[in-house]
Design a protein around this motif. Structure first.
Motif, PDB file in Angstrom:
ATOM      1  N   ASP A  23       0.851  -1.188   0.000  1.00  0.00           N
ATOM      2  CA  ASP A  23       0.000   0.000   0.000  1.00  0.00           C
ATOM      3  C   ASP A  23       0.886   1.237   0.000  1.00  0.00           C
ATOM      4  OD1 ASP A  23      -2.413  -1.416   0.212  1.00  0.00           O
ATOM      5  OD2 ASP A  23      -2.310  -1.439   2.403  1.00  0.00           O
ATOM      6  N   ALA A  24       0.444   2.250  -0.736  1.00  0.00           N
ATOM      7  CA  ALA A  24       1.130   3.542  -0.726  1.00  0.00           C
ATOM      8  C   ALA A  24       0.071   4.629  -0.595  1.00  0.00           C
ATOM      9  CB  ALA A  24       1.918   3.738  -2.017  1.00  0.00           C
ATOM     10  N   MET A  25       0.451   5.721   0.030  1.00  0.00           N
ATOM     11  CA  MET A  25      -0.431   6.884   0.120  1.00  0.00           C
ATOM     12  C   MET A  25       0.030   7.885  -0.935  1.00  0.00           C
ATOM     13  SD  MET A  25      -2.539   5.838   2.268  1.00  0.00           S
ATOM     14  CE  MET A  25      -3.569   7.282   2.413  1.00  0.00           C
ATOM     15  N   CYS A  26      -0.881   8.221  -1.839  1.00  0.00           N
ATOM     16  CA  CYS A  26      -0.561   9.057  -2.991  1.00  0.00           C
ATOM     17  C   CYS A  26      -1.347  10.355  -2.913  1.00  0.00           C
ATOM     18  CB  CYS A  26      -0.907   8.294  -4.260  1.00  0.00           C
ATOM     19  SG  CYS A  26      -0.363   9.087  -5.758  1.00  0.00           S
ATOM     20  N   GLU A  27      -0.671  11.464  -3.145  1.00  0.00           N
ATOM     21  CA  GLU A  27      -1.301  12.785  -3.160  1.00  0.00           C
ATOM     22  C   GLU A  27      -1.740  13.090  -4.581  1.00  0.00           C
ATOM     23  OE1 GLU A  27       0.762  16.943  -3.086  1.00  0.00           O
ATOM     24  OE2 GLU A  27       0.657  16.161  -1.038  1.00  0.00           O
ATOM     25  N   ARG A  28      -3.042  13.182  -4.771  1.00  0.00           N
ATOM     26  CA  ARG A  28      -3.577  13.468  -6.105  1.00  0.00           C
ATOM     27  C   ARG A  28      -4.001  14.930  -6.162  1.00  0.00           C
ATOM     28  NH1 ARG A  28      -2.970   9.298  -9.872  1.00  0.00           N
ATOM     29  NH2 ARG A  28      -3.043   7.383  -8.714  1.00  0.00           N
ATOM     30  N   SER A  29      -3.522  15.628  -7.164  1.00  0.00           N
ATOM     31  CA  SER A  29      -3.870  17.035  -7.320  1.00  0.00           C
ATOM     32  C   SER A  29      -4.276  17.292  -8.761  1.00  0.00           C
ATOM     33  CB  SER A  29      -2.674  17.916  -6.950  1.00  0.00           C
ATOM     34  OG  SER A  29      -2.945  19.252  -7.264  1.00  0.00           O
TER      35      SER A  29
END
Length: 70
Positions: A23-29
Motif C-alpha cells: 500500500d502507498a499513500m498518494c497525493e492526487r492534485s
C-alpha cells in the motif's frame, strides 16, 4: 491547502532484489499533474509507514531494508 491522500497499490524492490506489492499513500492534485512516483508520500510494509528519502528510497527502521519503486 490540504490535498487528500489516496491509498494505491505499488510494487517496490528491496536492496536484495525481492519485489513486494504494498500500500502507498498518494497525493492526487488536479492543479499540477505529477508523475506517479512524485505523488507517493509513504509506503506501508508490515504495518510500518515509511516515508521516502531525497533520492526516493524508503528505509525501514523495523527491518533495515531499503525499498524503491519498481
Amino acid at each position: 491547502m490540504n490535498i487528500p491522500l489516496e491509498k494505491v497499490l505499488v510494487n517496490v524492490v528491496d536492496q536484495y532484489g525481492a519485489t513486494y506489492t504494498v500500500d502507498a499513500m498518494c497525493e492526487r492534485s488536479n492543479d499540477k499533474p505529477k508523475s506517479f512516483g512524485e505523488c507517493i508520500r509513504s509506503i506501508n510494509i508490515d504495518d510500518e509507514m515509511i516515508k521516502p528519502s531525497f533520492d526516493f528510497h524508503f528505509y525501514s527502521n523495523k527491518t533495515g531494508k531499503i525499498f524503491k519503486l519498481s
